[in-house]
Motif scaffolding. Sequence first.
Motif, PDB file in Angstrom:
ATOM      1  N   ILE A  18      20.116  14.566  58.140  1.00  0.00           N
ATOM      2  CA  ILE A  18      21.534  14.901  58.249  1.00  0.00           C
ATOM      3  C   ILE A  18      21.802  16.228  57.552  1.00  0.00           C
ATOM      4  N   ALA A  19      22.402  17.155  58.279  1.00  0.00           N
ATOM      5  CA  ALA A  19      22.905  18.401  57.688  1.00  0.00           C
ATOM      6  C   ALA A  19      24.425  18.346  57.727  1.00  0.00           C
ATOM      7  N   GLY A  20      25.054  18.949  56.742  1.00  0.00           N
ATOM      8  CA  GLY A  20      26.510  18.906  56.773  1.00  0.00           C
ATOM      9  C   GLY A  20      27.158  19.495  55.547  1.00  0.00           C
ATOM     10  N   SER A  21      28.434  19.173  55.382  1.00  0.00           N
ATOM     11  CA  SER A  21      29.223  19.749  54.304  1.00  0.00           C
ATOM     12  C   SER A  21      30.321  18.786  53.896  1.00  0.00           C
ATOM     13  N   ASP A  22      30.627  18.776  52.592  1.00  0.00           N
ATOM     14  CA  ASP A  22      31.744  17.959  52.119  1.00  0.00           C
ATOM     15  C   ASP A  22      33.022  18.787  51.970  1.00  0.00           C
TER      16      ASP A  22
ATOM     17  N   PHE B 187      27.154  26.421  54.651  1.00  0.00           N
ATOM     18  CA  PHE B 187      26.113  25.890  53.765  1.00  0.00           C
ATOM     19  C   PHE B 187      25.582  24.519  54.221  1.00  0.00           C
ATOM     20  N   SER B 188      25.302  24.387  55.503  1.00  0.00           N
ATOM     21  CA  SER B 188      24.760  23.127  56.035  1.00  0.00           C
ATOM     22  C   SER B 188      23.236  23.201  56.014  1.00  0.00           C
TER      23      SER B 188
ATOM     24  N   ILE C 180      25.507  26.265  65.754  1.00  0.00           N
ATOM     25  CA  ILE C 180      24.992  26.769  64.479  1.00  0.00           C
ATOM     26  C   ILE C 180      25.155  28.278  64.434  1.00  0.00           C
ATOM     27  N   GLU C 181      25.876  28.765  63.459  1.00  0.00           N
ATOM     28  CA  GLU C 181      26.046  30.199  63.245  1.00  0.00           C
ATOM     29  C   GLU C 181      25.027  30.634  62.194  1.00  0.00           C
ATOM     30  N   ARG C 182      24.011  31.330  62.606  1.00  0.00           N
ATOM     31  CA  ARG C 182      22.873  31.625  61.732  1.00  0.00           C
ATOM     32  C   ARG C 182      23.237  32.742  60.738  1.00  0.00           C
ATOM     33  N   ASP C 183      23.985  32.348  59.712  1.00  0.00           N
ATOM     34  CA  ASP C 183      24.517  33.319  58.759  1.00  0.00           C
ATOM     35  C   ASP C 183      23.979  33.141  57.344  1.00  0.00           C
TER      36      ASP C 183
ATOM     37  N   ARG D  11      15.722  30.821  50.996  1.00  0.00           N
ATOM     38  CA  ARG D  11      15.965  31.401  52.308  1.00  0.00           C
ATOM     39  C   ARG D  11      15.452  30.519  53.447  1.00  0.00           C
ATOM     40  N   ALA D  12      14.508  29.630  53.164  1.00  0.00           N
ATOM     41  CA  ALA D  12      13.956  28.781  54.220  1.00  0.00           C
ATOM     42  C   ALA D  12      14.731  27.483  54.404  1.00  0.00           C
ATOM     43  N   THR D  13      15.870  27.339  53.725  1.00  0.00           N
ATOM     44  CA  THR D  13      16.637  26.101  53.851  1.00  0.00           C
ATOM     45  C   THR D  13      17.527  26.083  55.093  1.00  0.00           C
ATOM     46  N   GLY D  14      17.690  27.218  55.751  1.00  0.00           N
ATOM     47  CA  GLY D  14      18.529  27.248  56.942  1.00  0.00           C
ATOM     48  C   GLY D  14      19.922  26.714  56.694  1.00  0.00           C
ATOM     49  N   SER D  15      20.531  27.124  55.585  1.00  0.00           N
ATOM     50  CA  SER D  15      21.839  26.588  55.181  1.00  0.00           C
ATOM     51  C   SER D  15      22.973  27.345  55.878  1.00  0.00           C
TER      52      SER D  15
END
Length: 362
Positions: free
Chosen positions: A102-106, A127-128, A165-168, A175-179
């Motif tokens: 699960i990726a996401g944000s609170d 920051f997901s 997904i906005e690759r920002d 850097r490898a977390t893909g956040s």
Amino acid sequence: MIDENMIEMIRKAAPCMEREGRLTNEVLQYIYDKGLFKLFLPEETGGNMQPLPEALKIFEEAARADGSFGWLVQIGSGAGFFAVTMEPDEVREHFTARDFYIAGSDRPGGTARKVDDGYIVNGTWPFSSGSDHASLFTATCRIKSGDQDNGKLYAFAFTPDQVTIERDWDAFGMRATGSHTIRVEDAFVPASRRFDVTRPHFYFDDPVYHYPFRAFATANIASTAIGVARHFFEAAREHIESKKDAWGKAGSSRYGHAVEVLEKNEAAFLEARKDFYHSVEKSWKAHVSRTADAADMTDISMQSKIAARAGIRGVQNLYSYFGMDIVMRHHPLNRIYRDLLTASQHALLVDSEGELEGYQRK
């Protein structure tokens, strides 16, 4: 669970992962094989449930292998907490998959409009972490309806086909977390995928699910920072030894001084690490025996911050002695340093209100 052979494999992949901004397929397959995204999921949902103190040690070892790898293992497993808040059928459908993540944000970055059988959701959330390999996304929205739920905050779960997904993610470290930022536009979400993390229903049960969530999350993130700091001290020792002859020329005392600085700062860090785990073990035993109180949870928060701060202070003290060799982005010590400073910026580890000074005087 994470042996030295696996650590070597992950570290070899780390430069590629940093360049690409995501984990390699080989590393992901290792995570799936070992159930490292499922450390807080019960066996009946395909999980690999661990007591909190044991899980924290796994997070530390994962981060000791590589910061981004450790961060995603910790974040991925932490999402197992949602198993007690979502509808059981949704949990069985989504959480049991081998590649569950699960990726996401609170952050309350969206709105949800009530319609028949569900909601129409729109929103944007930064920051997901792990968005590139997520099998499910979750995010917090404010309800727009004409009933008693109007204005309330709830979390919603989205399938990957509903998410852009906005690759920002262009951070200093990790850097490898893909956040990356995720965006949802007019997505229909059934009512069964609306949940409230502040009111768990305990459809699936385990002592870890009853542990106060803020202390749980803080300890998870602290263990990751601790692992990255350990990696730096180990790599620093190797670097210093590789420079022994060069730094010892013409009677220079640089090598001996560097060793002294390393040992002094590593010892202070390891003492803080020991105190952190002592606090964790104490609170966990009290929690399991149902004698935990607010002071136990305060200790977790404070010791987490102290351990992270000790790691940062020690690493920065060492970094200043290494000269031009490690200023290049591709140097392992440079990457570890950046990962530690990035991970430690999480709000749960920042002493934004000066609480530590009063706590440490006690």
